[in-house]
Design a protein around this motif. Structure first.
Motif, PDB file in Angstrom:
ATOM      1  N   GLN A 143      42.449  34.522  26.740  1.00  0.00           N
ATOM      2  CA  GLN A 143      41.140  35.135  26.759  1.00  0.00           C
ATOM      3  C   GLN A 143      41.228  36.592  27.212  1.00  0.00           C
ATOM      4  O   GLN A 143      40.875  37.596  26.675  1.00  0.00           O
ATOM      5  CB  GLN A 143      40.329  34.454  27.793  1.00  0.00           C
ATOM      6  N   THR A 144      42.343  36.443  28.150  1.00  0.00           N
ATOM      7  CA  THR A 144      42.410  38.217  28.752  1.00  0.00           C
ATOM      8  C   THR A 144      43.024  39.270  27.772  1.00  0.00           C
ATOM      9  O   THR A 144      42.483  40.297  27.422  1.00  0.00           O
ATOM     10  CB  THR A 144      43.481  38.152  29.847  1.00  0.00           C
TER      11      THR A 144
ATOM     12  N   ASP B  83      50.701  51.929  33.780  1.00  0.00           N
ATOM     13  CA  ASP B  83      51.059  52.159  34.773  1.00  0.00           C
ATOM     14  C   ASP B  83      50.531  51.084  35.827  1.00  0.00           C
ATOM     15  O   ASP B  83      50.016  50.070  35.738  1.00  0.00           O
ATOM     16  CB  ASP B  83      50.445  53.793  35.315  1.00  0.00           C
ATOM     17  N   GLY B  84      50.662  51.560  37.276  1.00  0.00           N
ATOM     18  CA  GLY B  84      50.067  50.539  38.255  1.00  0.00           C
ATOM     19  C   GLY B  84      48.709  50.312  38.091  1.00  0.00           C
ATOM     20  O   GLY B  84      48.426  49.207  38.256  1.00  0.00           O
ATOM     21  N   THR B  85      47.801  51.189  37.970  1.00  0.00           N
ATOM     22  CA  THR B  85      46.414  51.180  38.045  1.00  0.00           C
ATOM     23  C   THR B  85      45.954  50.116  36.780  1.00  0.00           C
ATOM     24  O   THR B  85      45.353  49.000  36.984  1.00  0.00           O
ATOM     25  CB  THR B  85      45.866  52.433  37.604  1.00  0.00           C
ATOM     26  N   SER B  86      46.518  50.419  35.433  1.00  0.00           N
ATOM     27  CA  SER B  86      46.457  49.331  34.468  1.00  0.00           C
ATOM     28  C   SER B  86      47.155  48.142  34.658  1.00  0.00           C
ATOM     29  O   SER B  86      46.385  47.070  34.133  1.00  0.00           O
ATOM     30  CB  SER B  86      47.071  50.114  33.199  1.00  0.00           C
ATOM     31  N   PHE B  87      48.181  47.968  35.128  1.00  0.00           N
ATOM     32  CA  PHE B  87      49.091  46.793  35.482  1.00  0.00           C
ATOM     33  C   PHE B  87      48.101  45.791  36.389  1.00  0.00           C
ATOM     34  O   PHE B  87      47.762  44.536  36.100  1.00  0.00           O
ATOM     35  CB  PHE B  87      50.251  46.926  36.092  1.00  0.00           C
ATOM     36  N   TRP B  88      47.484  46.155  37.388  1.00  0.00           N
ATOM     37  CA  TRP B  88      46.624  45.570  38.326  1.00  0.00           C
ATOM     38  C   TRP B  88      45.438  45.230  37.876  1.00  0.00           C
ATOM     39  O   TRP B  88      44.799  44.018  38.219  1.00  0.00           O
ATOM     40  CB  TRP B  88      46.656  46.030  39.718  1.00  0.00           C
TER      41      TRP B  88
ATOM     42  N   PHE C 233      41.818  40.978  35.957  1.00  0.00           N
ATOM     43  CA  PHE C 233      41.179  40.499  34.813  1.00  0.00           C
ATOM     44  C   PHE C 233      41.620  38.951  34.586  1.00  0.00           C
ATOM     45  O   PHE C 233      40.741  38.021  34.517  1.00  0.00           O
ATOM     46  CB  PHE C 233      41.247  41.387  33.644  1.00  0.00           C
ATOM     47  N   PHE C 234      42.625  38.842  34.548  1.00  0.00           N
ATOM     48  CA  PHE C 234      43.639  37.643  34.307  1.00  0.00           C
ATOM     49  C   PHE C 234      42.854  36.481  35.304  1.00  0.00           C
ATOM     50  O   PHE C 234      42.633  35.378  34.979  1.00  0.00           O
ATOM     51  CB  PHE C 234      44.964  37.775  34.291  1.00  0.00           C
TER      52      PHE C 234
ATOM     53  N   ARG D 240      39.663  31.643  37.156  1.00  0.00           N
ATOM     54  CA  ARG D 240      38.828  31.042  37.971  1.00  0.00           C
ATOM     55  C   ARG D 240      37.298  31.103  37.650  1.00  0.00           C
ATOM     56  O   ARG D 240      36.497  30.685  38.461  1.00  0.00           O
ATOM     57  CB  ARG D 240      38.845  31.903  39.446  1.00  0.00           C
ATOM     58  N   GLY D 241      36.951  31.305  36.329  1.00  0.00           N
ATOM     59  CA  GLY D 241      35.628  31.317  35.792  1.00  0.00           C
ATOM     60  C   GLY D 241      34.619  32.365  35.933  1.00  0.00           C
ATOM     61  O   GLY D 241      33.282  31.984  36.001  1.00  0.00           O
TER      62      GLY D 241
END
Length: 483
Positions: free
Chosen positions: A75-76, A175-180, A185-186, A191-192
């Motif tokens: 889904q992510t 980069d780190g911002t996009s990664f986290w 989001f994942f 967790r619904g």
């Protein structure tokens, strides 16, 4: 979703691969190809990012966990199509992300009861077993390899009393911002969560886009540092209270309780907050020495104060000649520095490296304010004009990012304590710890993480040559001596 395939690893490993499969987005992508920018392209020569989080065991079977994570990842990926794509280079040499739904790899690995949460969190040097929490297929993988390998791989490692969720992702894509943001989001989908607001922005119309071509050798570039160099790694934790005192002292707002600290007592405590108390004591004992600051940058931030502490401590431990130049490199987010600003969740790399030079003698002997001031003046000067100057300089001479410690006197600070690493709750609680893999590690690499307690606490993952690390740990006078 293809059926899992069983694998095994060498007998020397503490872990074994139970299964591996490809996860594709649950919806087909409608996003076109995304051109790599002047911030993405230099990363083609660095390793995939390897970051992950440690949890207690969930209150349900591992099979249920795997199904939950696979569904959540599928889904992510529909919201992050580039992570399910591949890199492509056109006939003109321009590199793109093809959002072709090729998928991400997913690994289930078990430690066979050999590893516990306490092994990961044990004080002292980071254990080598952490490197096994990331897909072996992506060990030391250079980001250029995303032309023929998945851009993203996720590994779930089952410990005796915990689980580690680790990701390896091409650094030319995030980069780190996009990664986290992806990681958060994942976790939220797993967790619904009914509504997610931090949606990625894939626009490619900023000053970071260039028509310049990065010429690469046949087969792609290699990392610019010795990936086989012997290293020691340790996570140093600093509480909010200790950092506040450090900031106050750096800004010459000393508290009355920062008195002298006995060196023998320091050696016995072996705590990082004690290191900060050492710094505070050193500065108070020295408040009439090297007082040549003109306070030209205003208030020094907590993080710059902490960077100054590490720069001085590591420089002293390296025992370098006083006339030698030492360098502190700091990665900064330019999303808010450009005018007009990029979206806060712009997807891709939007980072530049701010470089500060000083003599070893100055860094080793000057007071905290002077050291932090050198860092602060460069950070504050990195505005829209400076960002565009960096872009123009690269466009006129395209090259890969020179990552490493080439002169034995360099420190490179990456990641950020502002990243929401502990927000990754997949449904059974917050992470116990954040750890990175073996990628992009060299003497002088420091990564900043938020402390688990939050509210201003910071963890620093410090990687040094064995002799420097042991000198740093064994001699508290390196942090309190006044030279």
């Amino acid at each position: 979703m293809p059926c899992p395939t069983a694998f095994s690893t060498s007998s020397s490993s503490l872990t074994s691969v139970v299964s591996k499969c490809v996860i594709v987005p649950d919806q087909k992508s409608t996003l076109g190809d995304l051109k790599l920018t002047v911030s993405d392209l230099p990363m083609l020569s660095v390793h995939y990012i390897q970051k992950g989080v440690l949890f207690n065991l969930p209150p349900f079977p591992i099979e249920t966990l795997l199904s939950l994570l696979k569904l959540g990842l599928s889904q992510t990926l529909s919201h992050f199509p580039p992570l399910a794509g591949r890199l492509v280079t056109d006939s003109n040499g321009h590199v793109y992300i093809a959002c072709n739904d090729a998928g991400a790899e997913f690994f289930h690995v078990t430690a066979n009861g050999n590893l516990f949460v306490s092994d990961v969190l044990a004080p002292g040097h980071t254990p080598d077993c952490v490197k096994e929490f990331y897909p072996f297929d992506f060990d030391r993988t250079v980001s250029y390899s995303a032309h023929f390998k998945p851009i993203l791989a996720v590994q779930v490692t089952e410990l005796a009393d915990g689980v580690f969720v680790g990701c390896a992702v091409c650094h030319s894509v995030v980069d780190g911002t996009s990664f986290w943001n992806f990681f958060n989001f994942f976790a939220e989908l797993c967790r619904g969560a009914n509504k997610i607001n931090k949606r990625p922005d894939f626009t490619r119309d900023s000053a970071l886009i260039s028509s310049s071509v990065l010429k690469l050798p046949e087969g792609g570039p290699e990392v610019t540092f010795d990936a086989n160099q012997p290293l020691l790694e340790r996570v140093f934790s600093f509480s909010r209270e200790a950092i506040q005192k450090l900031k106050a002292t750096t800004n010459k707002k000393r508290s009355s309780d920062n008195g002298d600290i006995n060196a023998v007592e320091l050696m016995g405590k072996q705590s990082n907050d004690t290191y900060l108390k050492s710094w505070l004591s050193s500065n108070n004992n020295n408040n009439n020495k090297n007082n040549q600051n003109d306070n030209k940058t205003g208030e020094i931030s907590s993080f710059q104060s902490l960077c100054a502490l590490l720069w001085r401590a590591v420089t002293r431990a390296r025992k370098l000649p006083s006339q030698k130049t030492t360098t502190f490199k700091m990665a900064v987010n330019v999303r808010h520095r450009l005018e007009p600003k990029l979206d806060a969740y712009y997807f891709g790399n939007a980072i530049q490296s701010i470089v500060t030079h000083a003599s070893v003698g100055d860094v080793s002997s000057r007071d905290p304010r002077w050291i932090a001031d050198q860092l602060s003046v460069n950070v504050k000067a990195h505005n829209d004009t400076m960002v565009r100057r960096f872009v123009g300089d690269w466009a006129s001479n395209p090259k890969c990012f020179p990552l490493g410690n080439f002169d034995g006197a360099t420190i490179t600070m990456g990641s950020s304590p502002r990243f929401p690493m502990y927000d990754n709750d997949f449904g059974w609680g917050r992470p116990l710890a954040v750890r990175s893999g073996g990628a992009n590690k060299f003497d002088g690499k420091i990564s900043a993480f938020p402390g688990r307690e939050g509210t201003g606490a910071v963890d620093l993952e410090v990687v040094l040559s064995p002799q420097t690390m042991l000198a740093l740990e064994s001699d508290s006078e390196r942090l309190i001596s006044t030279s």
